[in-house]
Scaffold this motif. Structure first.
Motif, PDB file in Angstrom:
ATOM      1  N   GLU A  42      -7.216   1.077  -6.499  1.00 51.91           N
ATOM      2  CA  GLU A  42      -7.935   0.722  -5.270  1.00 51.91           C
ATOM      3  C   GLU A  42      -9.398   0.373  -5.588  1.00 51.91           C
ATOM      4  OE1 GLU A  42      -5.246   3.412  -2.186  1.00 51.91           O
ATOM      5  OE2 GLU A  42      -7.054   4.271  -3.086  1.00 51.91           O
ATOM      6  N   PHE A  78       0.828  -1.205   0.000  1.00 51.51           N
ATOM      7  CA  PHE A  78       0.000   0.000   0.000  1.00 51.51           C
ATOM      8  C   PHE A  78       0.867   1.262   0.000  1.00 51.51           C
ATOM      9  CE2 PHE A  78      -4.226  -1.820   0.610  1.00 51.51           C
ATOM     10  CZ  PHE A  78      -4.997  -0.840   0.014  1.00 51.51           C
ATOM     11  N   SER A  82       0.668   6.272  -7.179  1.00 51.43           N
ATOM     12  CA  SER A  82      -0.704   6.478  -7.626  1.00 51.43           C
ATOM     13  C   SER A  82      -0.783   7.563  -8.694  1.00 51.43           C
ATOM     14  CB  SER A  82      -1.578   6.871  -6.427  1.00 51.43           C
ATOM     15  OG  SER A  82      -2.894   7.124  -6.836  1.00 51.43           O
ATOM     16  N   ASN A 133       1.913   1.742  -3.499  1.00 50.45           N
ATOM     17  CA  ASN A 133       0.793   2.216  -4.312  1.00 50.45           C
ATOM     18  C   ASN A 133       0.512   3.697  -4.068  1.00 50.45           C
ATOM     19  OD1 ASN A 133      -1.397   1.616  -6.237  1.00 50.45           O
ATOM     20  ND2 ASN A 133      -2.665   2.259  -4.521  1.00 50.45           N
ATOM     21  N   ASP A 134       0.520   4.108  -2.810  1.00 47.60           N
ATOM     22  CA  ASP A 134       0.283   5.525  -2.514  1.00 47.60           C
ATOM     23  C   ASP A 134       1.338   6.409  -3.173  1.00 47.60           C
ATOM     24  OD1 ASP A 134      -1.980   4.910  -1.055  1.00 47.60           O
ATOM     25  OD2 ASP A 134      -1.017   5.118   0.907  1.00 47.60           O
ATOM     26  N   ILE A 143      -9.479   7.758  -3.471  1.00 48.80           N
ATOM     27  CA  ILE A 143      -9.618   6.375  -3.922  1.00 48.80           C
ATOM     28  C   ILE A 143      -9.173   6.369  -5.370  1.00 48.80           C
ATOM     29  CG2 ILE A 143     -11.209   4.466  -4.316  1.00 48.80           C
ATOM     30  CD1 ILE A 143     -13.005   5.720  -2.151  1.00 48.80           C
ATOM     31  N   LYS A 188      -6.718   2.025   4.949  1.00 46.82           N
ATOM     32  CA  LYS A 188      -5.626   2.121   3.963  1.00 46.82           C
ATOM     33  C   LYS A 188      -6.090   2.902   2.737  1.00 46.82           C
ATOM     34  CE  LYS A 188      -2.167   0.975   4.584  1.00 46.82           C
ATOM     35  NZ  LYS A 188      -1.129   1.672   5.361  1.00 46.82           N
ATOM     36  N   ILE A 189      -7.299   2.620   2.282  1.00 40.47           N
ATOM     37  CA  ILE A 189      -7.798   3.295   1.086  1.00 40.47           C
ATOM     38  C   ILE A 189      -8.111   4.763   1.369  1.00 40.47           C
ATOM     39  CG2 ILE A 189      -9.747   3.398  -0.530  1.00 40.47           C
ATOM     40  CD1 ILE A 189      -9.676   0.326  -0.580  1.00 40.47           C
TER      41      ILE A 189
END
Length: 125
Positions: free
Chosen positions: A103, A44, A51, A47-48, A99, A92-93
């Motif tokens: 996600e 995560f 993104s 991903n953040d 979003i 987390k999302i």
């Protein structure tokens, strides 16, 4: 094998995840056949950080596979998203204030794969 922090720094050096990086990451994360909580947090974080970038589709597939495995292949509630898992995923999302597409794809995938889909997660869709 590289530590997660070393790999994270390497992956984020150019700000995107390409196909080779996704493959290397998958080999590392699934080396023991499962995703633990540290690895789920790690994926995560990655991903953040990436993104909205031009990541390879392999990254999307890996992200969804890893988080799905973490949530649905556990011993406590196999195939289900229990309350603590639902809270974790929701936080987390929502944690980065947005979003993103990956996600949303994860949520849709989980909805189709899990025996249950908590209302808290349904709200995110």
């Amino acid at each position: 094998m590289e530590s997660l922090q070393v790999l994270k720094n390497k992956l984020l050096a150019d700000g995107i995840i390409d196909a080779n990086e996704a493959k290397e990451l998958e080999s590392l994360l699934f080396a023991d056949g499962k995703i633990d909580s540290e690895e789920a947090e790690f994926i995560f974080e990655i991903n953040d950080a990436v993104s909205g970038k031009s990541n390879d589709i392999a990254w999307t597939k890996l992200f969804i596979k890893a988080i799905t495995s973490f949530l649905l292949d556990d011993e406590e509630s196999p195939g289900e998203i229990d309350e603590s898992e639902s809270d974790w995923l929701y936080n987390k999302i929502k944690g980065d204030g947005q979003i993103d597409d990956i996600e949303r794809e994860l949520l849709l995938h989980l909805k189709s794969q899990a025996k249950n889909f908590p209302a808290k997660l349904e709200e995110l869709l």
